[in-house]
Design a protein around this motif. Sequence first.
Motif, PDB file in Angstrom:
ATOM      1  N   GLU A 374       0.816  -1.226   0.000  1.00  0.00           N
ATOM      2  CA  GLU A 374       0.000   0.000   0.000  1.00  0.00           C
ATOM      3  C   GLU A 374       0.846   1.272   0.000  1.00  0.00           C
ATOM      4  OE1 GLU A 374      -3.165   0.529  -0.533  1.00  0.00           O
ATOM      5  OE2 GLU A 374      -3.404  -1.619  -0.847  1.00  0.00           O
ATOM      6  N   ALA A 376       3.808   1.656  -1.421  1.00  0.00           N
ATOM      7  CA  ALA A 376       4.300   1.863  -2.782  1.00  0.00           C
ATOM      8  C   ALA A 376       3.163   2.349  -3.677  1.00  0.00           C
ATOM      9  CB  ALA A 376       4.895   0.568  -3.323  1.00  0.00           C
ATOM     10  N   PHE A 378       0.510   4.144  -2.832  1.00  0.00           N
ATOM     11  CA  PHE A 378       0.208   5.558  -2.600  1.00  0.00           C
ATOM     12  C   PHE A 378       1.299   6.450  -3.190  1.00  0.00           C
ATOM     13  CE2 PHE A 378       0.602   9.402   0.116  1.00  0.00           C
ATOM     14  CZ  PHE A 378      -0.509  10.064  -0.386  1.00  0.00           C
ATOM     15  N   TYR A 379       2.533   6.011  -3.055  1.00  0.00           N
ATOM     16  CA  TYR A 379       3.654   6.793  -3.594  1.00  0.00           C
ATOM     17  C   TYR A 379       3.481   6.992  -5.108  1.00  0.00           C
ATOM     18  CZ  TYR A 379       8.572   8.325  -3.850  1.00  0.00           C
ATOM     19  OH  TYR A 379       9.734   9.036  -4.027  1.00  0.00           O
ATOM     20  N   LEU A 380       3.137   5.911  -5.797  1.00  0.00           N
ATOM     21  CA  LEU A 380       2.945   5.998  -7.249  1.00  0.00           C
ATOM     22  C   LEU A 380       1.757   6.903  -7.596  1.00  0.00           C
ATOM     23  CD1 LEU A 380       3.587   2.255  -8.161  1.00  0.00           C
ATOM     24  CD2 LEU A 380       4.874   4.195  -9.045  1.00  0.00           C
ATOM     25  N   ARG A 381       0.670   6.730  -6.870  1.00  0.00           N
ATOM     26  CA  ARG A 381      -0.525   7.531  -7.158  1.00  0.00           C
ATOM     27  C   ARG A 381      -0.290   9.004  -6.846  1.00  0.00           C
ATOM     28  NH1 ARG A 381      -5.725   4.763  -4.722  1.00  0.00           N
ATOM     29  NH2 ARG A 381      -6.756   6.206  -6.142  1.00  0.00           N
ATOM     30  N   GLY A 384       0.904  10.743  -9.627  1.00  0.00           N
ATOM     31  CA  GLY A 384       0.010  10.869 -10.780  1.00  0.00           C
ATOM     32  C   GLY A 384      -0.201   9.582 -11.552  1.00  0.00           C
ATOM     33  N   VAL A 385       0.368   8.481 -11.078  1.00  0.00           N
ATOM     34  CA  VAL A 385       0.187   7.208 -11.791  1.00  0.00           C
ATOM     35  C   VAL A 385      -1.157   6.607 -11.364  1.00  0.00           C
ATOM     36  CG1 VAL A 385       1.156   4.934 -12.239  1.00  0.00           C
ATOM     37  CG2 VAL A 385       2.690   6.867 -11.773  1.00  0.00           C
ATOM     38  N   PRO A 386      -2.088   6.419 -12.299  1.00  0.00           N
ATOM     39  CA  PRO A 386      -3.402   5.886 -11.928  1.00  0.00           C
ATOM     40  C   PRO A 386      -3.315   4.486 -11.309  1.00  0.00           C
ATOM     41  CG  PRO A 386      -3.423   6.740 -14.171  1.00  0.00           C
ATOM     42  CD  PRO A 386      -2.001   6.720 -13.731  1.00  0.00           C
ATOM     43  N   HIS A 387      -4.317   4.160 -10.523  1.00  0.00           N
ATOM     44  CA  HIS A 387      -4.334   2.910  -9.766  1.00  0.00           C
ATOM     45  C   HIS A 387      -4.036   1.679 -10.633  1.00  0.00           C
ATOM     46  CE1 HIS A 387      -5.996  -0.418  -7.414  1.00  0.00           C
ATOM     47  NE2 HIS A 387      -5.663   0.305  -6.374  1.00  0.00           N
ATOM     48  N   ILE A 389      -2.498   1.366 -13.605  1.00  0.00           N
ATOM     49  CA  ILE A 389      -1.118   1.321 -14.104  1.00  0.00           C
ATOM     50  C   ILE A 389      -0.156   1.036 -12.955  1.00  0.00           C
ATOM     51  CG2 ILE A 389       0.718   2.674 -15.203  1.00  0.00           C
ATOM     52  CD1 ILE A 389      -1.426   4.158 -16.784  1.00  0.00           C
ATOM     53  N   LEU A 393       2.533  -1.938 -12.705  1.00  0.00           N
ATOM     54  CA  LEU A 393       3.962  -1.677 -12.476  1.00  0.00           C
ATOM     55  C   LEU A 393       4.474  -2.515 -11.302  1.00  0.00           C
ATOM     56  CD1 LEU A 393       4.838   2.150 -12.583  1.00  0.00           C
ATOM     57  CD2 LEU A 393       5.904   0.307 -13.878  1.00  0.00           C
ATOM     58  N   LEU A 394       3.699  -2.527 -10.229  1.00  0.00           N
ATOM     59  CA  LEU A 394       4.116  -3.263  -9.037  1.00  0.00           C
ATOM     60  C   LEU A 394       4.056  -4.768  -9.273  1.00  0.00           C
ATOM     61  CD1 LEU A 394       2.433  -1.010  -6.320  1.00  0.00           C
ATOM     62  CD2 LEU A 394       4.869  -1.139  -6.910  1.00  0.00           C
ATOM     63  N   ALA A 397       7.071  -5.636 -11.318  1.00  0.00           N
ATOM     64  CA  ALA A 397       8.238  -5.563 -10.431  1.00  0.00           C
ATOM     65  C   ALA A 397       8.350  -6.832  -9.598  1.00  0.00           C
ATOM     66  CB  ALA A 397       8.129  -4.342  -9.526  1.00  0.00           C
ATOM     67  N   ALA A 400       9.674  -9.638 -11.721  1.00  0.00           N
ATOM     68  CA  ALA A 400      10.967  -9.394 -12.376  1.00  0.00           C
ATOM     69  C   ALA A 400      12.066 -10.360 -11.930  1.00  0.00           C
ATOM     70  CB  ALA A 400      11.405  -7.951 -12.140  1.00  0.00           C
TER      71      ALA A 400
END
Lengths: 429, 251
Positions: A374, A376, A378-381, A384-387, A389, A393-394, A397, A400
Amino acid sequence: MALTQPKIDATEARLAALAVPSGASWMVDARSDAVARVRAMGLPARRDEYWRYTRPDSLIQTEAPQAALFEGEETPVFGGFDRLKVVFVDGVFDPEASDALEGENLSIERLSDVAQADIHWAKDLFGVLETNGQTPVERPLAALNTAFATDGVVIRATGVVSKPVSLIYIHKSETSDAMLHHVIKVDDGAELTILENGPAAARFNKVMEIDVADNAGFHHIRAQGRDHERRAVTHMFARLGTQSTFKSFTLTVNGKMTRNECVIELTGDDAIAHVAGSALGDGDFHHDDTVFITHDAERCESRQVFKKVLRNGATGVFQGKILVKQGAQKTDGYQISQSLLLDDDSQFYAKPELEIYADDVICSHGSTTGAIDEEAMFYLRARGVPHGIATDLLTLAFLAEAVDEIENQELADEISNRLEGWLTRRRAG
Amino acid sequence: MLEIKGLKVKLEEEDKQILKGVDLTVEAGKVHAIMGPNGSGKSTLSYVLSGRDGYEVTDGTASLDGEDLLDMEAEDRAAAGLFLAFQYPVEIPGVGNMTFLRTAVNAQRKARGEEEMSAGEFLKVVRAKAKTLKIDADMLKRPVNVGFSGGEKKRNEILQMAMLEPRMCILDETDSGLDVDAMKLVSEGVNALRSEGRGFLVITHYQRLLDHIKPDVVHIMADGRIIKTGGPELALEVEQNGYADILAEMA
């Protein structure tokens, strides 16, 4: 241990529906031995310890359950790669669609042709590595395959093979029930890359026996995807010589039922075996990675890296074992299995095991199950990164570490792109 | 530009009121500082404004350029021009710093109906901005904040700010965990972004950051309210006498 009557009945019913193919005497012997193994072990049943998390019913029943064909726009994986194509349609080799079975430092033959030859090097491997892999844990569906699979390829690499051999499994009939058996021998100092992709059949049983000689290298990248209703059980049996390398990666998306077993014996000193997998399951998806690695030589390294992302009720299973035999000093064994559960309906079962009889070894294993972090998120959002996307991304990751096990960067990128594509197509919102 | 009126906030999980009626207006081009003792609600204010879960607004409003912030998702607030420099920047293993930055920049552009930045153009801009913050190529390639020192993390925050070019920047205890040199570097980065059209809200515990980032207005926050507002001299007063005098004076 005596088999139970229901187990005997189920096994006999399955055997009765199959005919042992004809062939040269060594092949007929190998097949009848395999039938005897199936009878002795009995086919897997729900109460077997090794099948605790995966129901074998649909894999052993006489008729294959129907599976609808994939309807999607996506082009098959590995399309852009220079490779030697070997195509099977519903488990039958298709010479028209395949490339000529030849290449530098390479021989490829159909199993059905090899089966007729009175003398063939494959005699020392066909059913042999499978038999070795039956102890200490029984794998009856692999023996069933040895007994009845008529098609497959027998490949020998005598030097460095520059072009990957690409096994392509096309599924055309909704009721196809396919068995394929491949035998691969990588000679001393030789190198070979095998690619596999395609849903293969409504039900697919595949065995691959791989002998990696001293100083040889074997690379394997597999993509199991597309069809949602397909079922598959696959086995890889590998024997590794001194200073040899074995690396296998499997991407699995979709599929009602997939059980991938990988059985590796490190028999020569300083050998390396890496097995990795990334699975993405959405909905009616059951995926089982069962791995058994035996260290029977000194200074060998083994790694198991398995990651699964599950949602909408998908199920993931990991059973992984490292067995270090007496005398296998300086063994370096590592195992990690992790799942990312994107909702409360999905499940992950993990059974990591270590059994060690040498006193100078490094072995570690770990298993985790969790949700999206959570913090990470919030940090992304907040950037400006929408939920949707951010979730993708996570998720990428998370996967990976397994994808990184693919040595060839272009193939690793191909797999990453596939994962990204799959996620993007299903992105919420 | 940023307008907060009578903002009351409690924690969702427990029935605890954190903000008890905050009134604050930050004009474009100005730097406002909020100082206050621990637990006064400074960080909560930054989280509520940026849209973090776990808080419930019970009363009041907050708007950016007239748009109601509290009604928006966190990502929409960012696209509207709000930026929070985190007190504790989050580590994200497996996501490259560059990928993260480009995804954020383009997501915001897309949300605003602007054209996305090409990979080449992005690379050029990010390299130039990273250089002034002494962020090397290796830091750009590594996973977001993973293995970064405290100073590197804060510089990375400022780099994100520089790339995203927000209208309103909130800096939450950006000085925490920084040595003197790092604080100077970070402050220079912030000062370089000061402009006519951009507002800043600098949350800090100590006056020292305000030696580098000179505020126009200083607010003192205590027990969920802004209890005193003044010029830069107010920060010096706190530095000399602590919060006790001001709190006593207001009591």
